[in-house]
Design a protein around this motif. Sequence first.
Motif, PDB file in Angstrom:
ATOM      1  N   GLY A 154      20.353  56.573  45.048  1.00  0.00           N
ATOM      2  CA  GLY A 154      21.660  55.847  44.582  1.00  0.00           C
ATOM      3  C   GLY A 154      21.783  54.517  45.121  1.00  0.00           C
ATOM      4  N   ALA A 155      22.450  53.721  44.321  1.00  0.00           N
ATOM      5  CA  ALA A 155      23.128  52.334  44.903  1.00  0.00           C
ATOM      6  C   ALA A 155      24.393  52.797  45.797  1.00  0.00           C
ATOM      7  CB  ALA A 155      23.263  51.440  43.967  1.00  0.00           C
ATOM      8  N   HIS A 156      24.573  51.763  46.687  1.00  0.00           N
ATOM      9  CA  HIS A 156      25.772  52.024  47.507  1.00  0.00           C
ATOM     10  C   HIS A 156      26.817  52.306  46.720  1.00  0.00           C
ATOM     11  CE1 HIS A 156      28.564  51.295  50.928  1.00  0.00           C
ATOM     12  NE2 HIS A 156      28.867  50.345  50.072  1.00  0.00           N
ATOM     13  N   GLY A 157      27.498  53.272  47.089  1.00  0.00           N
ATOM     14  CA  GLY A 157      28.647  53.567  46.288  1.00  0.00           C
ATOM     15  C   GLY A 157      29.296  54.971  46.361  1.00  0.00           C
ATOM     16  N   ALA A 158      30.192  55.159  46.009  1.00  0.00           N
ATOM     17  CA  ALA A 158      31.038  56.861  46.242  1.00  0.00           C
ATOM     18  C   ALA A 158      30.021  57.941  45.777  1.00  0.00           C
ATOM     19  CB  ALA A 158      32.412  56.759  45.470  1.00  0.00           C
ATOM     20  N   GLY A 159      29.377  57.611  44.794  1.00  0.00           N
ATOM     21  CA  GLY A 159      28.477  58.901  44.344  1.00  0.00           C
ATOM     22  C   GLY A 159      27.587  59.281  45.262  1.00  0.00           C
ATOM     23  N   LEU A 160      27.184  58.770  46.392  1.00  0.00           N
ATOM     24  CA  LEU A 160      26.332  59.027  47.411  1.00  0.00           C
ATOM     25  C   LEU A 160      27.118  60.162  48.435  1.00  0.00           C
ATOM     26  CD1 LEU A 160      24.660  55.817  48.525  1.00  0.00           C
ATOM     27  CD2 LEU A 160      23.792  57.561  47.191  1.00  0.00           C
ATOM     28  N   THR A 161      28.440  60.234  48.083  1.00  0.00           N
ATOM     29  CA  THR A 161      29.205  61.188  48.901  1.00  0.00           C
ATOM     30  C   THR A 161      28.578  62.663  48.600  1.00  0.00           C
ATOM     31  OG1 THR A 161      31.132  59.831  48.931  1.00  0.00           O
ATOM     32  CG2 THR A 161      31.458  62.117  49.494  1.00  0.00           C
ATOM     33  N   ASN A 162      27.863  62.651  47.586  1.00  0.00           N
ATOM     34  CA  ASN A 162      27.451  64.073  47.057  1.00  0.00           C
ATOM     35  C   ASN A 162      26.206  64.483  47.860  1.00  0.00           C
ATOM     36  OD1 ASN A 162      29.123  65.011  44.646  1.00  0.00           O
ATOM     37  ND2 ASN A 162      28.566  62.798  44.253  1.00  0.00           N
ATOM     38  N   GLY A 177      28.716  48.663  54.968  1.00  0.00           N
ATOM     39  CA  GLY A 177      29.393  49.907  54.493  1.00  0.00           C
ATOM     40  C   GLY A 177      28.322  50.920  54.266  1.00  0.00           C
ATOM     41  N   ALA A 178      27.085  50.500  53.910  1.00  0.00           N
ATOM     42  CA  ALA A 178      26.017  51.386  53.743  1.00  0.00           C
ATOM     43  C   ALA A 178      25.638  52.458  54.601  1.00  0.00           C
ATOM     44  CB  ALA A 178      24.733  50.560  53.439  1.00  0.00           C
ATOM     45  N   ILE A 179      25.578  51.876  55.867  1.00  0.00           N
ATOM     46  CA  ILE A 179      25.388  52.619  57.156  1.00  0.00           C
ATOM     47  C   ILE A 179      26.518  53.357  57.723  1.00  0.00           C
ATOM     48  CG2 ILE A 179      25.672  50.961  59.034  1.00  0.00           C
ATOM     49  CD1 ILE A 179      22.849  53.652  58.917  1.00  0.00           C
ATOM     50  N   THR A 180      27.749  52.608  57.606  1.00  0.00           N
ATOM     51  CA  THR A 180      28.982  53.298  58.008  1.00  0.00           C
ATOM     52  C   THR A 180      29.308  54.363  57.297  1.00  0.00           C
ATOM     53  OG1 THR A 180      29.740  51.026  58.895  1.00  0.00           O
ATOM     54  CG2 THR A 180      31.176  52.873  58.371  1.00  0.00           C
ATOM     55  N   TYR A 181      29.431  54.187  56.005  1.00  0.00           N
ATOM     56  CA  TYR A 181      29.863  55.555  55.125  1.00  0.00           C
ATOM     57  C   TYR A 181      28.999  56.493  54.760  1.00  0.00           C
ATOM     58  CZ  TYR A 181      33.600  52.052  54.835  1.00  0.00           C
ATOM     59  OH  TYR A 181      34.707  51.195  54.876  1.00  0.00           O
ATOM     60  N   TYR A 182      27.814  56.167  54.579  1.00  0.00           N
ATOM     61  CA  TYR A 182      26.925  57.139  54.071  1.00  0.00           C
ATOM     62  C   TYR A 182      25.661  57.335  54.972  1.00  0.00           C
ATOM     63  CZ  TYR A 182      29.530  55.850  50.088  1.00  0.00           C
ATOM     64  OH  TYR A 182      30.621  55.959  49.170  1.00  0.00           O
ATOM     65  N   GLY A 183      24.890  56.360  55.162  1.00  0.00           N
ATOM     66  CA  GLY A 183      23.892  56.340  56.074  1.00  0.00           C
ATOM     67  C   GLY A 183      23.972  57.077  57.490  1.00  0.00           C
ATOM     68  N   GLY A 184      25.046  56.668  58.324  1.00  0.00           N
ATOM     69  CA  GLY A 184      25.126  57.283  59.531  1.00  0.00           C
ATOM     70  C   GLY A 184      25.771  58.608  59.521  1.00  0.00           C
ATOM     71  N   PRO A 185      26.522  59.094  58.663  1.00  0.00           N
ATOM     72  CA  PRO A 185      26.923  60.370  58.473  1.00  0.00           C
ATOM     73  C   PRO A 185      25.853  61.437  58.303  1.00  0.00           C
ATOM     74  CG  PRO A 185      28.707  59.152  57.556  1.00  0.00           C
ATOM     75  CD  PRO A 185      27.499  58.493  57.964  1.00  0.00           C
ATOM     76  N   ALA A 186      24.803  60.852  57.406  1.00  0.00           N
ATOM     77  CA  ALA A 186      23.602  62.121  57.024  1.00  0.00           C
ATOM     78  C   ALA A 186      22.985  62.568  58.130  1.00  0.00           C
ATOM     79  CB  ALA A 186      22.643  60.870  56.135  1.00  0.00           C
ATOM     80  N   LYS A 187      22.995  62.154  59.302  1.00  0.00           N
ATOM     81  CA  LYS A 187      22.168  62.767  60.481  1.00  0.00           C
ATOM     82  C   LYS A 187      22.962  64.137  60.587  1.00  0.00           C
ATOM     83  CE  LYS A 187      20.304  62.203  65.145  1.00  0.00           C
ATOM     84  NZ  LYS A 187      20.232  61.425  66.279  1.00  0.00           N
ATOM     85  N   ALA A 188      24.063  64.043  60.900  1.00  0.00           N
ATOM     86  CA  ALA A 188      24.869  65.516  61.205  1.00  0.00           C
ATOM     87  C   ALA A 188      24.835  66.376  59.978  1.00  0.00           C
ATOM     88  CB  ALA A 188      26.530  64.914  61.348  1.00  0.00           C
ATOM     89  N   MET A 189      24.719  65.949  58.886  1.00  0.00           N
ATOM     90  CA  MET A 189      24.440  66.959  57.566  1.00  0.00           C
ATOM     91  C   MET A 189      22.881  67.418  57.451  1.00  0.00           C
ATOM     92  SD  MET A 189      26.449  64.809  54.653  1.00  0.00           S
ATOM     93  CE  MET A 189      27.966  63.763  54.739  1.00  0.00           C
ATOM     94  N   ASN A 190      22.180  67.120  58.601  1.00  0.00           N
ATOM     95  CA  ASN A 190      20.703  67.539  58.456  1.00  0.00           C
ATOM     96  C   ASN A 190      20.094  67.108  57.048  1.00  0.00           C
ATOM     97  OD1 ASN A 190      20.866  69.107  60.833  1.00  0.00           O
ATOM     98  ND2 ASN A 190      21.784  70.690  60.022  1.00  0.00           N
TER      99      ASN A 190
END
Length: 584
Positions: free
Chosen positions: A466-474, A495-508
């Motif tokens: 997905g493109a950077h945006g709220a939908g990636l929260t899923n 915003g890409a790394i702060t909101y979605y890319g960074g948190p992904a690692k902790a989500m495995n």
Amino acid sequence: MVQEMIKLSSIPVDFHVTQMFVQKYALTTVYVPYDHQAQVKRIVKPYVKKEDKTATINPPLHQPATLTTITAVVFSSKGFTGNVFHEFKEIIIPLFNTTRHFRSGLKFLITDFEHWVSPQADLKMEKQPRRVVNCATLPICLVSIVLVYATLFQSNDTIFESWGYSLSNSRSNLRSESINIDVDSQEFLLRRLVRGDDRVRFDSYRFSCNIDVHYDVCVANTPVRIYNKGLTVYVPYDHQPLVKRIVKPYARKEDETAMIRVSPVQILHGNSTTNPPPACNFNHNVTAVVFANKGFTGNVFHEINEIIIPLFITTRQFRSRLKFVITDFERWLVEKYSRVISQLSAYDVINPDDRSVHCFPGAVIGLEYHDNLALNNYDSPGGYSMSDFRKFLRESYNLKANHVSDLRKPTLLLISRRNTRRFLNEQEMVDMMGGLGFQVIRVEPKTMMYLNEFSEVVNSCSVMVGAHGAGLTNEIFLPDGAVMVQVVPLGCEWGAITYYGGPAKAMNVRYLEYKIEPEESSLFYTYGKDHPVIKDPESVSSKGYRAFRSVYVDGQDVKINLERFKKTLVEAKKILETSVPFNR
């Protein structure tokens, strides 16, 4: 086993460490002042084998001229020490059971002190058989590791608790659900929400507020009345004048745009004789948790980030034994996240619009927040991590795939946008993805509103694009080991790394990023290749968020370079194939 424990609650205690000796053992005296009765002497041997006279043959111990502001724990290191079974059974495990919930905020006073790891002791031990040295030093090493870990990291989840959780998991699909909440445990659970020096105030006044840059959380361990008319919480305390505090219970305090939409909650703490609270219309026997349903709701990122995750952090430890009071009530939002809410509370939510008075034995006003789509298990009241939260979501939504290895074929979820940051050649992207062997599921934002069904769709996919945006929260619903590919438009790198890319690692979740070239942005053709919008996005950002948003967030679409993007998808597929035999 017979145990003896004297619970001293919050009475200040003086410890007087003297140099008196009785049969070579220091006499320790604990003075507990209380003006309303004559002095009473009690003798305690602080070792957990009271019934065994051989273990407790040493004389009782009495102990002051150091003043500290934290709780003291007095225990003995004698008895049957020197035998690893007794060291763990009668010291280490009882020590953990008694002190762990203090989160290192206490001081140990060890009677019959045994300093086995001193240089002198080491010299003597050299003459002993090697097995004796191992037996003596191993428990001390283990204790040291546990205590240093607890002191440095302030976690609620230690080695011992992890063992307990593993045993619990073998008996149940729900983690640690065997804890029963009663009146006594309310104080324990509420106190976990209080930090540092605030605990002194909480213990004294039974009320304290944690003021953070992102949120305010106030905790009351005393009967409260919540008057829905005017959103007023009465917290009685007879020994101080009435103090008024205003809290907006939404975890984005630093953002004025969000907070202007949140209704304030008034907390009145103190002697209310001159302004008595209204009578109770409804009485409840569980803790109340008050939080807002406004702010930036309507955007799935903000709903998860500022309400759902903070709600989990704050309330999961209560094991559903609490009741939610939701200000700025939005029925659609409660229905959207009904499975989460019903897992965290066994009771119907309260809509303050009824203007009634509800009485509770205690209350939490506000929700604790850690970071963007994040849980810090070191700060979490229950020691919970992002892995725990994702496990909770899988249980709440009955999701089948824990890991991508549970999936039988590589399925790619493509988030299709309809207003901004659209993929202008989306169909060509879908054809290319299919050619790589992916089964492609294309979803639009309206589909994401129905979370009960949509969470299952996401959980059935091994890749999300997905493109950077709220939908990636899923990404929070993806199975472990899945890949999230974020297409980063011009100017959206931070915003890409702060909101979605960074948190992904902790989500495995494995994270890949596709940063577009200027020629792939619609802005290139709107402004031209030499315009500051293309060559110097920082110059636009320096004009403020509104200027930045109007150009890069709301004013940009993307036409993907298919050959270039194909390399990113091939990398995603290789990541999956290293651990998932999709051809089985």
